[in-house]
Design a protein around this motif. Sequence first.
Motif, PDB file in Angstrom:
ATOM      1  N   LEU A 308      19.844  22.712  -0.326  1.00 18.87           N
ATOM      2  CA  LEU A 308      21.113  22.019  -0.518  1.00 18.87           C
ATOM      3  C   LEU A 308      20.995  20.546  -0.144  1.00 18.87           C
ATOM      4  O   LEU A 308      20.252  20.177   0.760  1.00 18.87           O
ATOM      5  CB  LEU A 308      22.201  22.694   0.309  1.00 18.87           C
ATOM      6  N   THR A 309      21.763  19.722  -0.848  1.00 15.60           N
ATOM      7  CA  THR A 309      21.714  18.281  -0.651  1.00 15.60           C
ATOM      8  C   THR A 309      23.114  17.748  -0.368  1.00 15.60           C
ATOM      9  O   THR A 309      24.072  18.504  -0.219  1.00 15.60           O
ATOM     10  CB  THR A 309      21.123  17.595  -1.892  1.00 15.60           C
ATOM     11  N   GLY A 310      23.220  16.417  -0.346  1.00 13.19           N
ATOM     12  CA  GLY A 310      24.518  15.803  -0.102  1.00 13.19           C
ATOM     13  C   GLY A 310      24.862  15.785   1.377  1.00 13.19           C
ATOM     14  O   GLY A 310      24.016  15.971   2.252  1.00 13.19           O
ATOM     15  N   ASP A 311      26.155  15.576   1.656  1.00 15.63           N
ATOM     16  CA  ASP A 311      26.590  15.473   3.048  1.00 15.63           C
ATOM     17  C   ASP A 311      27.555  16.601   3.382  1.00 15.63           C
ATOM     18  O   ASP A 311      27.796  17.502   2.576  1.00 15.63           O
ATOM     19  CB  ASP A 311      27.251  14.112   3.294  1.00 15.63           C
ATOM     20  N   ILE A 312      28.065  16.576   4.607  1.00 17.58           N
ATOM     21  CA  ILE A 312      29.086  17.542   5.006  1.00 17.58           C
ATOM     22  C   ILE A 312      30.444  16.981   4.587  1.00 17.58           C
ATOM     23  O   ILE A 312      30.828  15.905   5.053  1.00 17.58           O
ATOM     24  CB  ILE A 312      29.062  17.770   6.534  1.00 17.58           C
ATOM     25  N   PRO A 313      31.164  17.657   3.713  1.00 13.19           N
ATOM     26  CA  PRO A 313      32.451  17.117   3.265  1.00 13.19           C
ATOM     27  C   PRO A 313      33.418  16.902   4.433  1.00 13.19           C
ATOM     28  O   PRO A 313      33.444  17.674   5.395  1.00 13.19           O
ATOM     29  CB  PRO A 313      32.962  18.203   2.310  1.00 13.19           C
ATOM     30  N   GLU A 314      34.209  15.872   4.350  1.00 13.36           N
ATOM     31  CA  GLU A 314      35.212  15.600   5.377  1.00 13.36           C
ATOM     32  C   GLU A 314      36.158  16.777   5.561  1.00 13.36           C
ATOM     33  O   GLU A 314      36.670  17.017   6.656  1.00 13.36           O
ATOM     34  CB  GLU A 314      36.027  14.351   4.983  1.00 13.36           C
ATOM     35  N   ALA A 315      36.368  17.538   4.483  1.00 14.07           N
ATOM     36  CA  ALA A 315      37.305  18.658   4.549  1.00 14.07           C
ATOM     37  C   ALA A 315      36.865  19.731   5.541  1.00 14.07           C
ATOM     38  O   ALA A 315      37.685  20.565   5.948  1.00 14.07           O
ATOM     39  CB  ALA A 315      37.499  19.259   3.162  1.00 14.07           C
ATOM     40  N   PHE A 316      35.596  19.730   5.949  1.00 11.70           N
ATOM     41  CA  PHE A 316      35.163  20.707   6.950  1.00 11.70           C
ATOM     42  C   PHE A 316      35.896  20.502   8.273  1.00 11.70           C
ATOM     43  O   PHE A 316      35.973  21.415   9.093  1.00 11.70           O
ATOM     44  CB  PHE A 316      33.651  20.620   7.156  1.00 11.70           C
ATOM     45  N   GLY A 317      36.411  19.347   8.472  1.00 16.64           N
ATOM     46  CA  GLY A 317      37.203  19.098   9.671  1.00 16.64           C
ATOM     47  C   GLY A 317      38.546  19.798   9.663  1.00 16.64           C
ATOM     48  O   GLY A 317      39.266  19.775  10.678  1.00 16.64           O
ATOM     49  N   ASP A 318      38.885  20.435   8.545  1.00 11.66           N
ATOM     50  CA  ASP A 318      40.138  21.195   8.467  1.00 11.66           C
ATOM     51  C   ASP A 318      39.957  22.671   8.788  1.00 11.66           C
ATOM     52  O   ASP A 318      40.933  23.422   8.794  1.00 11.66           O
ATOM     53  CB  ASP A 318      40.743  21.059   7.057  1.00 11.66           C
ATOM     54  N   LEU A 319      38.733  23.097   9.021  1.00  7.09           N
ATOM     55  CA  LEU A 319      38.468  24.519   9.271  1.00  7.09           C
ATOM     56  C   LEU A 319      38.755  24.837  10.731  1.00  7.09           C
ATOM     57  O   LEU A 319      37.849  24.973  11.559  1.00  7.09           O
ATOM     58  CB  LEU A 319      37.024  24.853   8.903  1.00  7.09           C
ATOM     59  N   LYS A 320      39.998  25.004  11.064  1.00  3.70           N
ATOM     60  CA  LYS A 320      40.428  25.107  12.458  1.00  3.70           C
ATOM     61  C   LYS A 320      39.927  26.355  13.167  1.00  3.70           C
ATOM     62  O   LYS A 320      39.940  26.411  14.396  1.00  3.70           O
ATOM     63  CB  LYS A 320      41.958  25.042  12.530  1.00  3.70           C
ATOM     64  N   ASN A 321      39.500  27.372  12.411  1.00  2.14           N
ATOM     65  CA  ASN A 321      39.008  28.595  13.041  1.00  2.14           C
ATOM     66  C   ASN A 321      37.487  28.639  13.151  1.00  2.14           C
ATOM     67  O   ASN A 321      36.928  29.615  13.661  1.00  2.14           O
ATOM     68  CB  ASN A 321      39.467  29.827  12.239  1.00  2.14           C
ATOM     69  N   LEU A 322      36.808  27.606  12.672  1.00  2.00           N
ATOM     70  CA  LEU A 322      35.354  27.620  12.609  1.00  2.00           C
ATOM     71  C   LEU A 322      34.748  27.659  14.010  1.00  2.00           C
ATOM     72  O   LEU A 322      35.062  26.826  14.866  1.00  2.00           O
ATOM     73  CB  LEU A 322      34.844  26.384  11.863  1.00  2.00           C
ATOM     74  N   THR A 323      33.844  28.640  14.239  1.00  2.00           N
ATOM     75  CA  THR A 323      33.126  28.742  15.508  1.00  2.00           C
ATOM     76  C   THR A 323      31.635  28.477  15.346  1.00  2.00           C
ATOM     77  O   THR A 323      30.986  28.039  16.292  1.00  2.00           O
ATOM     78  CB  THR A 323      33.311  30.139  16.127  1.00  2.00           C
ATOM     79  N   PHE A 324      31.081  28.759  14.167  1.00  2.00           N
ATOM     80  CA  PHE A 324      29.628  28.688  13.972  1.00  2.00           C
ATOM     81  C   PHE A 324      29.337  27.986  12.656  1.00  2.00           C
ATOM     82  O   PHE A 324      29.770  28.432  11.592  1.00  2.00           O
ATOM     83  CB  PHE A 324      29.055  30.110  13.968  1.00  2.00           C
ATOM     84  N   LEU A 325      28.575  26.884  12.716  1.00  2.00           N
ATOM     85  CA  LEU A 325      28.211  26.110  11.533  1.00  2.00           C
ATOM     86  C   LEU A 325      26.688  25.953  11.519  1.00  2.00           C
ATOM     87  O   LEU A 325      26.114  25.318  12.395  1.00  2.00           O
ATOM     88  CB  LEU A 325      28.874  24.732  11.568  1.00  2.00           C
ATOM     89  N   SER A 326      26.044  26.563  10.522  1.00  2.00           N
ATOM     90  CA  SER A 326      24.590  26.543  10.439  1.00  2.00           C
ATOM     91  C   SER A 326      24.165  26.004   9.079  1.00  2.00           C
ATOM     92  O   SER A 326      24.394  26.646   8.051  1.00  2.00           O
ATOM     93  CB  SER A 326      24.023  27.951  10.659  1.00  2.00           C
ATOM     94  N   LEU A 327      23.535  24.822   9.086  1.00  2.00           N
ATOM     95  CA  LEU A 327      23.090  24.166   7.859  1.00  2.00           C
ATOM     96  C   LEU A 327      21.607  23.800   7.931  1.00  2.00           C
ATOM     97  O   LEU A 327      21.118  23.035   7.102  1.00  2.00           O
ATOM     98  CB  LEU A 327      23.894  22.878   7.615  1.00  2.00           C
ATOM     99  N   TYR A 328      20.878  24.345   8.907  1.00  2.00           N
ATOM    100  CA  TYR A 328      19.525  23.855   9.159  1.00  2.00           C
ATOM    101  C   TYR A 328      18.570  24.185   8.010  1.00  2.00           C
ATOM    102  O   TYR A 328      18.795  25.076   7.208  1.00  2.00           O
ATOM    103  CB  TYR A 328      19.001  24.383  10.487  1.00  2.00           C
ATOM    104  N   LYS A 329      17.479  23.408   7.955  1.00  2.00           N
ATOM    105  CA  LYS A 329      16.429  23.539   6.939  1.00  2.00           C
ATOM    106  C   LYS A 329      16.990  23.441   5.529  1.00  2.00           C
ATOM    107  O   LYS A 329      16.868  24.331   4.709  1.00  2.00           O
ATOM    108  CB  LYS A 329      15.638  24.843   7.130  1.00  2.00           C
ATOM    109  N   ASN A 330      17.628  22.319   5.274  1.00  2.00           N
ATOM    110  CA  ASN A 330      18.059  21.946   3.939  1.00  2.00           C
ATOM    111  C   ASN A 330      17.675  20.487   3.708  1.00  2.00           C
ATOM    112  O   ASN A 330      16.763  19.978   4.375  1.00  2.00           O
ATOM    113  CB  ASN A 330      19.563  22.155   3.773  1.00  2.00           C
ATOM    114  N   LYS A 331      18.350  19.817   2.794  1.00  3.71           N
ATOM    115  CA  LYS A 331      18.070  18.411   2.515  1.00  3.71           C
ATOM    116  C   LYS A 331      19.353  17.591   2.612  1.00  3.71           C
ATOM    117  O   LYS A 331      19.563  16.644   1.855  1.00  3.71           O
ATOM    118  CB  LYS A 331      17.440  18.265   1.127  1.00  3.71           C
ATOM    119  N   PHE A 332      20.206  17.960   3.552  1.00  2.76           N
ATOM    120  CA  PHE A 332      21.466  17.253   3.725  1.00  2.76           C
ATOM    121  C   PHE A 332      21.220  15.833   4.249  1.00  2.76           C
ATOM    122  O   PHE A 332      20.279  15.581   5.001  1.00  2.76           O
ATOM    123  CB  PHE A 332      22.368  17.998   4.706  1.00  2.76           C
TER     124      PHE A 332
END
Length: 970
Positions: A308-332
């Motif tokens: 996967l490429t690109g960046d983390i969308p700003e909208a991820f800041g709206d995920l108020k219930n998010l506890t675990f975010l795993s994006l490792y080993k990509n091309k972000f």
Amino acid sequence: MSRSDTSCLSLLLVVLFLLLVTGGCRSQRAAAAGDREALLAAKREWGTPPQLASWDPAAAPDHCNWTGVTCATGGGGVVTGITLPRFNLTGTVPAAVRALKSLARLDLSYNNLTGAFPAAALHACAGLRFLDLSNNQFSGPLPRDIDGLSPAMEHLNLSVNGFDGEVPPAVARLTALKSLLLDTNRFTGAYPAAEISNLAGLEILTLADNAFPPAPVPVEFAKLTNLTYLLMDNMNLIGDIPEAFSSLTELTVFSLASNKLTGSIPAWVLQHTNLQKIYLFTNNLSGELPRNVTAMRLVEFDVSTNQLTGDIPEAFGDLKNLTFLSLYKNKFTGAIPATIGLLPRLRDIRIQDNQFSGELPPELGKHSPFANLDVGNNNLSGRLPEWLCASGTLYNIDAFNNNFSGEFPAKLSDCVTINNLMFYNNRFSCDFPAKVWSFPELTTVMIQNNSFTGTLPSEISSKISRIEMGNDIFSGSVPTSATGLLTFLAENNRLAGELPPDMSKLSNLTDFSVPGNRITGSIPTSIKLLQKLNSLNLSGNKISGTIPPGSIGLLRALTILDLSGNELAGDIPPDMGQLHLSSLNMSLNQFTGEVPPLLQIPAYSRSFLGNHLCASAADWGTNLPTCPGGARDELSRVLIILFSLLGGAVLIGCVGVAWLLFRRRKESHEVTDWKMTSFTPLDFTESDVLRGIREENVIVSGGSGKVYRIHLGRDEEGGGRMVAVKRIWNSRKVDEKLDKEFESEMKVLGSIRRNNIVKLLCCISSQDAKLLVYEYMENGSLDRWLHHRDREGAPAPLDWPTRLAIAVDAARGLSYMHHGCAQPVVHRDVKSSNMPKVADFGLARMLAKAGEPESVSAIGGTFGYMPPAHMLIWRRIVCRIRVQVKGEREGGRLQLRRRPAYQEGPPFDDVADVEIRDDTACLQDVLSVFTLGVICTGEEPQARPSMKDVLQQLIRCCRVPAEAETCRVE
């Protein structure tokens, strides 16, 4: 009708009613008695296990009070449910169950039941609605008439067994199903996607961890609009994630991980209003994350190890219930949105191995119970957020290989919960807080290659096992007390003062390296107390005086010694010749006298330059002068006279000796030429290896030869390389068994290239000897870390995440051997001394291709580690127990003395190694891995899982709920 007639009729009706009631009661009592007898018969079929001691009419007449038994409400004693998970039951589902005509619920999960699917017993239970046989050892195909189960069946769980073949289409005729769990079996045939899609009421569907033929994600499942849980990871899915799945509006858990999916992540995935957990890791997905995220209920999101490429969308800041975010080993790329730091429940961020830049969100950790930060191997810069430990729950920071700068955050210096700091290869500066060294949970500090300043306290926390702080600007002296410390690497700082006169409180050190500092004084005699020391580097300091006899020379575990560039003087103690060193450098000092004879070998020809030393071995290959005078000169003169007097006789004798040697050579087929076959580009020759074949370099003596640890000199950068050499030395009569082992090992390892399998560099052979040259495993084998804990030189205990990671790596290597090679490989001697990389293939054999006969019938290997039909007990990574138990072998069958404990649940006092028993967050994983070990050693070969199945089950153990992140091993 007269009044008297009416009265007679009423009386008749009352009598008939009483007769019916009486008959009904008798019928109900008879049914209850029959159910009780059926339970007792089932108990006998299970071998009367102690867990069912309450099933005793003498002690408890009412069977409705027996453990795990449920009866119909309103009394009567009719059995409607049997719930016996983790009861250590063996055998199969008793035939007596068929007599329980009113049975609606049967839960026998997490036991040790074997055999085929018990169709005969279960088809008779016409009212069965709930059936759970998961986590057992059932095997064979599912019956094609599986729809013979009750049409009222709502919950069918057959996961984590050994069922194989195909999933029968008849399963779709159980139209009342709400839950169908078939994951983690050995299915290799098809699964009826079209038929399953007609189960309109299905809410839970799991087909994961099966070796189904490669196929696209079944778009037919889009019809299952009531699904809340869809688990389809690791089942050879290819192609794209279907857009049609957007119809699954009730989904809460969605996993397509560990497949071979391509394409991008559809927008609907992150716009789904009910999804809580999304697992798409380890595929080949590409493209960017969708920009419009409205999944306000998302709790866990894992798309690691993709493209996967690109960046983390700003909208991820709206995920108020998010506890675990795993994006490792990509091309972000790009920056991490500051709004991520405002999420109220975020506990874990894993974005390492990408190309993120900019600063971390400044308020990260301020608004949530933050616990883990993995951001290593990116291009991040700026300061670390001040609030990372605001909640007091932070345990890990991996921020290595970035461009972070500034000082250590002040608030972080009070974070006593932290156990791992990895800040190396950044641009941090200023004082490293002294109080950090006393954190009660801290085990690892890796802060090398920064500009940290400060001093080390005299006492370091006993929990700290590893300190790497090289190429910083620390001053002060070496700590005098660090009882748990194993590795201390502090090269190129400004450490000064003397080495501690009493080094007993550093006795667990295995690596002590402080070159390029300002250490003065002498080498204390107490250094002999560091009996676990493998590597000692004191070079480039100002250490003076002599080396005390009975000090360094007594460090029998030492393999690397560098004392160069100091002011040491006097003689080199003779006892240093007893060391088995692979690398020695004592140059650029003021030593005098003769180099100890045992050190006068070619491997050390450049180890003593720049001193005032001499040698008695003139042909040593060094520039040191020959020592004058002494007995050796007198002996030389005597020999000269002797040979002068016998000159003629010698000439005649030489002719005779030459003839005898020629004859002996002919008889023994002696060949002096060596043949080297390389399997990878090499920077050494066979002569480099042969010079190191000496007894002082022996590290292991086994059944088929010796293993040497050989240092192949120094390269242009001063490093050199270490190799392990296995020698098989033939006697005059060639040992055919050893020849076959050599050929097998060469054939297998020479064709394998895998990080999880020890690398064979080359083989060297003559008619006298056969040598295998491997990469050298610096940290030793797993056996040393598990089973030599009570010996001197023992390493620190392995925590559970480390053990689990080792198990996964070993399983990857074995799975590749079994399933990834052109010809599968059977190792036949898998044990902890051949780990963590799969090693020692002396008994491995390529399985014959189809139609090619080859015998692998011979029983070989280490007793206790052979196939289950030939062995006793495993040495388990969970229990840390030896495999061979005296008196537990009966007819060669496996006797699992720990088997009764594995289903009993926490605290597993008789199962788990005491060193991991208190890690309550991981006990379920411990039990799962132990259970897997029991299943792998089952007596029925067809019930044992394949290594691919074992690998996937271990990987699943690494995926744990948010409340137990400390167990995560990615």
